[in-house]
Motif scaffolding. Structure first.
Motif, PDB file in Angstrom:
ATOM      1  N   SER A 170      -1.957  57.667  57.030  1.00 40.38           N
ATOM      2  CA  SER A 170      -1.350  58.920  56.425  1.00 40.38           C
ATOM      3  C   SER A 170      -2.291  60.103  56.460  1.00 40.38           C
ATOM      4  N   ARG A 217      -8.532  66.914  48.322  1.00 43.14           N
ATOM      5  CA  ARG A 217      -8.047  65.334  47.790  1.00 43.14           C
ATOM      6  C   ARG A 217      -7.110  65.658  46.871  1.00 43.14           C
ATOM      7  N   GLU A 219      -8.395  61.618  51.209  1.00 43.31           N
ATOM      8  CA  GLU A 219      -8.625  60.691  50.219  1.00 43.31           C
ATOM      9  C   GLU A 219     -10.097  60.026  50.353  1.00 43.31           C
ATOM     10  N   CYS A 220      -9.987  59.718  51.726  1.00 46.46           N
ATOM     11  CA  CYS A 220     -11.408  58.885  51.900  1.00 46.46           C
ATOM     12  C   CYS A 220     -12.321  59.567  52.547  1.00 46.46           C
ATOM     13  N   LYS A 230      -2.635  61.993  54.179  1.00 50.38           N
ATOM     14  CA  LYS A 230      -3.066  62.030  52.623  1.00 50.38           C
ATOM     15  C   LYS A 230      -4.177  60.813  52.397  1.00 50.38           C
ATOM     16  N   ASN A 231      -4.292  59.595  52.968  1.00 53.47           N
ATOM     17  CA  ASN A 231      -5.091  58.598  52.943  1.00 53.47           C
ATOM     18  C   ASN A 231      -6.224  59.124  53.301  1.00 53.47           C
ATOM     19  N   CYS A 232      -6.249  59.564  54.643  1.00 52.46           N
ATOM     20  CA  CYS A 232      -7.502  60.232  55.409  1.00 52.46           C
ATOM     21  C   CYS A 232      -8.348  60.880  54.504  1.00 52.46           C
ATOM     22  N   GLU A 242       1.651  53.455  54.051  1.00 55.40           N
ATOM     23  CA  GLU A 242       0.573  54.120  53.648  1.00 55.40           C
ATOM     24  C   GLU A 242      -0.683  54.109  54.391  1.00 55.40           C
ATOM     25  N   LYS A 243      -0.833  53.271  55.576  1.00 53.65           N
ATOM     26  CA  LYS A 243      -1.837  52.712  56.046  1.00 53.65           C
ATOM     27  C   LYS A 243      -2.706  53.922  56.799  1.00 53.65           C
ATOM     28  N   VAL A 284      -9.186  52.479  58.310  1.00 53.86           N
ATOM     29  CA  VAL A 284      -7.668  51.484  58.650  1.00 53.86           C
ATOM     30  C   VAL A 284      -7.569  50.577  60.114  1.00 53.86           C
TER      31      VAL A 284
END
Length: 137
Positions: free
Chosen positions: A82, A127, A88-89, A84-86, A79-80, A49
Motif C-alpha cells: 500500500s 508519513r 511509512e518505510c 501508506k506502508n511504502c 496492507e502488504k 515486502v
C-alpha cells in the motif's frame, strides 16, 4: 623467418587489443551504472515486502487504471503493498516525506528514470505518523 615472427607478434597484439576493447565495453556500463545511479534517502528502508527488482519494475501496478477503485478497496484490506506502508518505510527521517527534496525516495528515482510521478497529486507524501503527531500538538 624474422618477418614471419614479426607478423605473429603483430597478430597477437591485435588480438589482445580486440579482447581489451571488448572487455572495456562489457565492464564499463557496470562501473557507470554505479556512478550515475541516484543517491536516495531511503528512510528507514530495510526488508521490503517484495524483491527490490520487482518493486522497481512493478510498484506502480496497484494504482493503474481501470481498476483504481477496486485496487484502492483491496489496498485497504491488503496492507502488504500500500502507498501508506511504502511512505511509512521510505519517508526521510529529516522531513518525514518521500517527495520533499531532490534526494527524497520517490522524487529522486522518478527524476533519474525521467518518469512523471502523479501519485502525490491526490495523496500525501508525508508519513502519516508525522502528521498525526503534528495535529496532536
Amino acid at each position: 623467418m624474422v618477418e614471419l615472427a614479426k607478423h605473429d607478434i603483430s597478430a597477437n597484439i591485435n588480438i589482445i587489443k580486440i579482447i581489451l576493447f571488448i572487455l572495456l565495453f562489457a565492464i564499463a556500463p557496470v562501473w557507470a551504472a554505479d556512478s550515475i545511479a541516484p543517491k536516495l534517502d531511503i528512510g528507514k528502508g530495510g526488508q521490503c515486502v517484495e524483491d527490490p527488482q520487482w518493486m522497481r519494475k512493478n510498484h506502480m501496478q496497484p494504482a493503474q487504471a481501470p481498476a483504481r477503485r477496486n485496487i484502492a478497496q483491496k489496498a485497504c484490506a491488503d496492507e502488504k503493498i500500500s502507498l501508506k506502508n511504502c511512505i511509512e518505510c521510505h519517508a526521510s527521517s529529516k522531513d518525514d516525506s518521500v517527495i520533499a527534496r531532490d534526494d527524497s525516495f520517490c522524487v529522486g528515482c522518478h527524476r533519474y528514470e525521467a518518469v512523471k510521478n502523479r501519485r502525490f497529486e491526490c495523496h500525501s507524501g508525508k508519513r502519516k505518523s508525522a502528521w498525526l503527531q503534528r495535529d496532536a500538538k
